[in-house]
Design an enzyme around this catalytic site. Sequence first.
Site, PDB file in Angstrom:
ATOM      1  N   CYS A   2       0.827  -1.209   0.000  1.00 59.79           N
ATOM      2  CA  CYS A   2       0.000   0.000   0.000  1.00 59.79           C
ATOM      3  C   CYS A   2       0.862   1.260   0.000  1.00 59.79           C
ATOM      4  CB  CYS A   2      -0.866   0.027   1.245  1.00 59.79           C
ATOM      5  SG  CYS A   2      -1.890  -1.434   1.412  1.00 59.79           S
ATOM      6  N   ARG A  28       5.073   0.471  -6.061  1.00 63.78           N
ATOM      7  CA  ARG A  28       5.064  -0.364  -4.862  1.00 63.78           C
ATOM      8  C   ARG A  28       4.173  -1.586  -5.043  1.00 63.78           C
ATOM      9  NH1 ARG A  28       6.320   2.663   0.102  1.00 63.78           N
ATOM     10  NH2 ARG A  28       4.896   1.310   1.210  1.00 63.78           N
ATOM     11  N   TRP A  73      -2.872  -2.702  -1.603  1.00 66.47           N
ATOM     12  CA  TRP A  73      -2.380  -4.035  -1.976  1.00 66.47           C
ATOM     13  C   TRP A  73      -3.062  -4.974  -0.983  1.00 66.47           C
ATOM     14  CZ3 TRP A  73       0.906  -7.923   0.121  1.00 66.47           C
ATOM     15  CH2 TRP A  73       1.530  -8.764  -0.815  1.00 66.47           C
ATOM     16  N   ASN A  99      -1.719   2.089   5.846  1.00 67.88           N
ATOM     17  CA  ASN A  99      -0.787   1.032   5.440  1.00 67.88           C
ATOM     18  C   ASN A  99      -0.508   0.198   6.678  1.00 67.88           C
ATOM     19  OD1 ASN A  99      -0.616   2.338   3.032  1.00 67.88           O
ATOM     20  ND2 ASN A  99       1.557   2.882   3.200  1.00 67.88           N
ATOM     21  N   GLY A 100      -0.374  -1.103   6.511  1.00 68.26           N
ATOM     22  CA  GLY A 100      -0.063  -1.956   7.659  1.00 68.26           C
ATOM     23  C   GLY A 100      -1.224  -2.866   7.978  1.00 68.26           C
ATOM     24  N   GLU A 469      19.833 -15.308  -8.126  1.00 69.30           N
ATOM     25  CA  GLU A 469      19.271 -14.016  -8.517  1.00 69.30           C
ATOM     26  C   GLU A 469      18.793 -14.048  -9.976  1.00 69.30           C
ATOM     27  OE1 GLU A 469      18.202 -11.591  -7.053  1.00 69.30           O
ATOM     28  OE2 GLU A 469      18.171  -9.957  -8.498  1.00 69.30           O
ATOM     29  N   LYS A 473      14.955 -13.223 -10.831  1.00 68.72           N
ATOM     30  CA  LYS A 473      14.581 -12.115 -11.728  1.00 68.72           C
ATOM     31  C   LYS A 473      13.694 -12.628 -12.844  1.00 68.72           C
ATOM     32  CE  LYS A 473      15.493  -9.694 -10.033  1.00 68.72           C
ATOM     33  NZ  LYS A 473      15.623  -8.875  -8.892  1.00 68.72           N
ATOM     34  N   GLU A 476      10.113 -13.736 -11.518  1.00 67.21           N
ATOM     35  CA  GLU A 476       9.195 -12.705 -11.040  1.00 67.21           C
ATOM     36  C   GLU A 476       8.642 -11.827 -12.155  1.00 67.21           C
ATOM     37  OE1 GLU A 476      10.732  -9.770  -8.244  1.00 67.21           O
ATOM     38  OE2 GLU A 476      12.726 -10.070  -9.042  1.00 67.21           O
ATOM     39  N   HIS A 492      22.392 -33.839  -7.546  1.00 63.00           N
ATOM     40  CA  HIS A 492      21.772 -34.408  -6.342  1.00 63.00           C
ATOM     41  C   HIS A 492      20.253 -34.302  -6.385  1.00 63.00           C
ATOM     42  CE1 HIS A 492      25.672 -35.074  -4.584  1.00 63.00           C
ATOM     43  NE2 HIS A 492      25.991 -33.802  -4.828  1.00 63.00           N
ATOM     44  N   LYS A 591       6.820  -3.622  -4.349  1.00 62.89           N
ATOM     45  CA  LYS A 591       8.198  -3.149  -4.236  1.00 62.89           C
ATOM     46  C   LYS A 591       8.680  -3.186  -2.792  1.00 62.89           C
ATOM     47  CE  LYS A 591      11.997  -1.434  -5.786  1.00 62.89           C
ATOM     48  NZ  LYS A 591      12.875  -2.428  -6.451  1.00 62.89           N
TER      49      LYS A 591
END
Length: 596
Positions: A2, A28, A73, A99-100, A469, A473, A476, A492, A591
């Site tokens: 948010c 975000r 969000w 937010n939260g 990474e 990347k 996502e 393995h 974000k």
Amino acid sequence: MCGIIGCSGRSDETLDVLLSGLEGLEYRGYDSAGVALSNGTLSVCKREGEIHRLQQAVDGDLGGPVGIGHTRWSTHGPPSDANAHPHTDCSGGVAVVHNGIVENYADLRAELTDRGHEFDSDTDTEVVPHLVEEELADGATFEEAFRAAVTRLEGSYALAAVAEDSAAILATRHDSPLVVGVGDDAAYLASDVPAFLDYTDRVVYLEDDEFARLETGSWTVTDADGGLIDKSVSRVEWDAEETAKSGYDHYMLKEIHEQPRALRKCLRGRVDERTGSVAVEALEGLNPGSVQFVACGTSYHAALFGAQTLREAGVPAQAFLASEYATSPAPVTDDTLVVGITQSGETADTLSALREAQHRGVETLAMTNVVGSTAARECDRTLTIRAGPEIGVAATKTFSSQVVACNLLSAAVAERGDAREVVEALRDLPGQVQKILDSSRAERVAEEYVDSEAYFFVGRGHHHPVALEGALKLKEISYEHAEGFPAGELKHGPLALVTAETPVFAVATGSGEKATKTVGNVKEVEARDAPVVAVTDGASDVGRYADVVLEIPETHARVAPVLANVQLQLVAYYIAKKLGRSIDKPRNLAKSVTVE
Ligand code: F6R
């Protein structure tokens, strides 16, 4: 996650500020957005979906000198017009954005419902305007009512409220960021500086449990008892140009291309090339007996690199996923240093892990991109990575800067090592990154392999984090299945997944044992007919077994991961682009992840 924007200014400007501020918060991640403005009466408009839907819905009646806006969000209840913020009380006279998470919202809601309040949404937030409404009904002023409502809340919050009879925005925070922007004849409020960077670069960071009041262009900050706090105004170094797309198709591509500049900024004034020494104020006098890194996602990959680098320098070090560390912390001693790597400085899991470390009395260091972020303010020391604002949800330039900052940390605390060689290599790094950006064949690789079933990434030692990474990347932003492994682990288990339809990206630099062993692993996948893309400096013969080579310049082993990763960033970007994905705002992602 948010985002909050607020503005107290001129009637004919506030709505525009709110709408452009919401656009500044888009990165975000969000699923709905809304605004509320007060002009003696309160008007609210909110819509599920992208901000342009809200912009279309906003009509000429909406206006006033003070207003708040929000990008949501979803946490409590699905994306919908009703669940979008701002939320209002029964009378529609008070509007709140949040937010939260209000952890005790179910109890509060039951209590309020018993007293006759009616709720329109599934959200935890909606209890707040109703609590304010009750206090107002008992004769409290808007500010008294807001403060009283806040005392009832448990959990994390950044809150902003407006009311029909008030020319003020009231705001407070607890475990969720909020910053005041100081303009010449307007005052702003946001969860994140880019939201008002077009209007001012002067900011006042709120601390937990402080209250801000924004009124006709002025602002005050008070403590929980109402006592005035003398807050200092700082200037943010970012400018509005840095948060614009500047002709690139996506922020992600722009940020990949900004890496040479970001790396120069990260190094400026911090290294002495002649002596190989590192002089970073934040690291002065640091002599830890051991180091524990805590971080999430991409920052965790940088942490893996950092821990390895420190171990090589003779300092016992480990990297932990912050979400795990927060509930299962590793043992510490008096001289342990806990380093939180967090681009945003606001990741709830990382903050929790750092708080756990502080609770146990050890020194903490925030390695962050955001001056004034919660991590920066709460930790004993802060090493800023100076990458500039990163708007694309997928972290790119901040990873490179984190890896460089880990090299600085390691050189600063090393008992032994090769700091001089590393510093020399760091000096050449920005130019080498530029060379890759100018000549990369990543787009052709993307074209060739875009329709694959899955993608695997392997690397050893310093390239293990790069493999992780590279896969993160790609997954996502392309939504394709991608996994990274230490090269030696393939056999393995994961090797069972390798087929002619699954390209394997193998990162190998230098000609030492690690590269030689990686070549052996590449032969294993080649024997299963998997296409191989080698990311290499050409020092080993990995290229001989590869279908395609993505070249990187030769450099020090501790600097090579940055170069290899740039090639993989470009591969991920172009695959996602060919698939037509929402590159800067991938589905379901945010974000800044401010919930645990
Ligand atoms: C991936 C990505 C995330 C973040 C993670 C931690 O591209 O951006 O994995 O790295 O959410 O964020 P920060 O670094 O802000 O703590």
